[in-house]
Scaffold this motif. Structure first.
Motif, PDB file in Angstrom:
ATOM      1  N   GLY A 194     -23.602-102.909  70.631  1.00 57.14           N
ATOM      2  CA  GLY A 194     -22.796-102.563  69.467  1.00 57.14           C
ATOM      3  C   GLY A 194     -21.786-101.487  69.829  1.00 57.14           C
ATOM      4  N   THR A 196     -18.433 -99.206  68.107  1.00 57.87           N
ATOM      5  CA  THR A 196     -17.614 -98.861  66.950  1.00 57.87           C
ATOM      6  C   THR A 196     -17.014 -97.472  67.154  1.00 57.87           C
ATOM      7  N   LYS A 231     -18.589-100.562  60.400  1.00 55.12           N
ATOM      8  CA  LYS A 231     -19.949-101.003  60.647  1.00 55.12           C
ATOM      9  C   LYS A 231     -20.100-101.428  62.105  1.00 55.12           C
ATOM     10  N   ILE A 232     -21.337-101.570  62.524  1.00 48.29           N
ATOM     11  CA  ILE A 232     -21.634-101.978  63.899  1.00 48.29           C
ATOM     12  C   ILE A 232     -22.480-103.241  63.876  1.00 48.29           C
ATOM     13  N   SER A 233     -22.264-104.112  64.860  1.00 49.37           N
ATOM     14  CA  SER A 233     -22.981-105.384  64.923  1.00 49.37           C
ATOM     15  C   SER A 233     -23.621-105.545  66.288  1.00 49.37           C
ATOM     16  N   GLU A 237     -20.478-111.109  63.622  1.00 48.29           N
ATOM     17  CA  GLU A 237     -19.768-110.358  62.590  1.00 48.29           C
ATOM     18  C   GLU A 237     -20.395-110.496  61.217  1.00 48.29           C
ATOM     19  N   GLN A 240     -23.686-107.020  60.108  1.00 44.45           N
ATOM     20  CA  GLN A 240     -23.192-105.691  60.442  1.00 44.45           C
ATOM     21  C   GLN A 240     -23.930-104.639  59.625  1.00 44.45           C
ATOM     22  N   ASP A 241     -24.174-103.517  60.247  1.00 41.16           N
ATOM     23  CA  ASP A 241     -24.901-102.438  59.589  1.00 41.16           C
ATOM     24  C   ASP A 241     -24.052-101.175  59.540  1.00 41.16           C
ATOM     25  N   ARG A 295     -25.630-105.043  53.217  1.00 42.44           N
ATOM     26  CA  ARG A 295     -24.763-105.787  54.129  1.00 42.44           C
ATOM     27  C   ARG A 295     -23.659-106.534  53.402  1.00 42.44           C
TER      28      ARG A 295
END
Length: 409
Positions: A194, A196, A231-233, A237, A240-241, A295
């Motif tokens: 991940g 970001t 967000k980060i995955s 896509e 994502q959190d 989410r």
């Protein structure tokens, strides 16, 4: 040893290991049968960004937004940097993590600052979180590969005084989290690292010409919003959190205990709130009955809605604030330089939002430009399986004053 072997289907245990350090549940809408549905802790991805990295603040109950500035201010509130006494400072911190569970996890933190002049300063910080060595296996236990999950974040800050007592700062941050070694999950999705970015915005106010009983005193106030970012995955896509966008505000009051200003006492208080969505209320089958799946929210709606989205209303929103309180005693030499410090603090989180409650103690010594600080965490709950028990932090620091200014004085 837990964390040494892991199956492809159990890859999410890595997230569990990290989140265990915060005693929270998964952010999604999964529910465990029999779970207390009134307890809805907030969790995020990359929770290592929320671990207090340095021993001084950690020994004071994780308080730091308004403490006197040092090389670790980039984490707590970069707006403090222009008020630092020295021209340049650097600090290295190390903390073995979750020693009750594993023996090879640790958090390392390198930070520093440089004052461009009396009104502006720049800072940097590198946070590195090592989750230890593990071995991935297939569903029947055959080895697939060995891997070392790790995460890091690099930050740069710029701070400027807007007056003799007030300053603002902005920080940029690159975040990298690799927990999976690009392994293919049973649903044929390929897990990935991940990546970001985020920014911090901070403000700091200090008034150092106060008096208490005829002795010098100072009052400082600070506010910092950290990790404002995308967000980060870890897979695609569609999954994502949120990262731990956090609001921190507080104050610190320092007073001299003797006419020669050789002994001083500081009291500090911080309040924190994660600016991410509150988990929805679920029934016993795991279905949402009140609220929204985090989410399904955008970053902006999650941040601005974080003060009004709790299913149980304003009372639950107040539960999401954590409180840190700390005290620090310092002894100074004849030149006013810190020689020794003793510290203590307490951290409190509501039982429905994680239930982290612990005391902290620590000490620090300084010799010329060098400093050493140590912090120790004592959980309020003395159960044998508390993952935070016996947490230690160590910080080495090095500070340089401006010899040109010192000579002119």
């Amino acid at each position: 040893m837990f964390g040494r072997k892991i199956s492809a289907t159990g890859i999410l245990l890595l997230f569990f290991v990290v989140i265990m350090s915060f005693n929270v549940n998964a952010q999604g809408t999964t529910i465990i049968l029999g779970q207390d549905t009134d307890r809805r802790p907030i969790s995020t991805a990359v929770p290592f960004l929320s671990i207090a990295p340095d021993a001084r603040a950690a020994a004071m109950g994780d308080v730091g937004v308004a403490l006197s500035p040092d090389a670790n201010s980039t984490y707590w509130n970069a707006a403090k940097l222009p008020f630092a006494k020295d021209k340049f400072g650097i600090s290295l911190s190390y903390s073995p993590w979750l020693r009750q569970l594993v023996n090879d996890m640790y958090l390392a933190y390198l930070s520093g600052y440089y004052k461009l002049d009396d009104r502006q300063a720049v800072g940097f910080a590198l946070t590195y979180f090592n989750l230890g060595d593990i071995q991935f296996t297939d569903i029947i236990g055959n080895p697939i590969k060995d891997f070392n999950p790790r995460e890091f974040a690099f930050s740069g800050s710029y701070a400027r005084k807007l007056g003799e007592q007030f300053s603002l700062a902005v920080s940029g941050r690159f975040i990298y989290s690799n927990l999976s070694a690009n392994i293919v999950l049973p649903n044929q999705q390929e897990a990935k690292a991940g990546i970001t970015g985020a920014v911090d915005i901070g403000a700091y106010y200090t008034k150092d010409d106060l008096e208490v009983g005829g002795r010098p005193a100072s009052l400082s106030l600070g506010v910092n919003i950290s990790n404002i970012g995308a967000k980060i995955s870890y897979s695609n896509e569609n999954e994502q959190d949120f990262i731990p966008t956090n609001l921190r505000l507080g104050g610190a009051f320092t007073m001299d205990l003797d006419p020669l200003s050789r002994n001083a006492l500081t009291f500090a208080l911080d309040f924190n709130k994660l600016m991410v969505p509150t988990p929805p209320k679920l029934d016993s089958a795991g279905n949402i009955i009140d609220g929204t799946d985090p989410r399904d929210k955008t970053v902006l709606s999650g941040i601005f809605g974080s003060f009004s989205d709790a299913p149980d209303g304003f009372g639950e929103e107040l539960q999401e604030f954590t409180t840190s309180i700390g005290v620090e005693y310092k002894y100074r030499d004849q030149q006013g330089r810190d020689v020794f410090a003793a510290r203590a603090g307490y951290f409190n989180e509501h039982k429905n939002k994680g239930d982290r409650k612990y005391f902290t103690v620590g000490a620090g010594i300084n010799y010329r430009q060098f400093g050493l600080d140590v912090a120790y965490l004592i959980p309020q709950s003395q159960s044998n399986n508390n993952p935070l028990a016996e947490t230690l932090r160590f910080t080495l620091s090095l500070n340089f004053e401006d010899k040109t200014e010192s000579a002119s004085e």
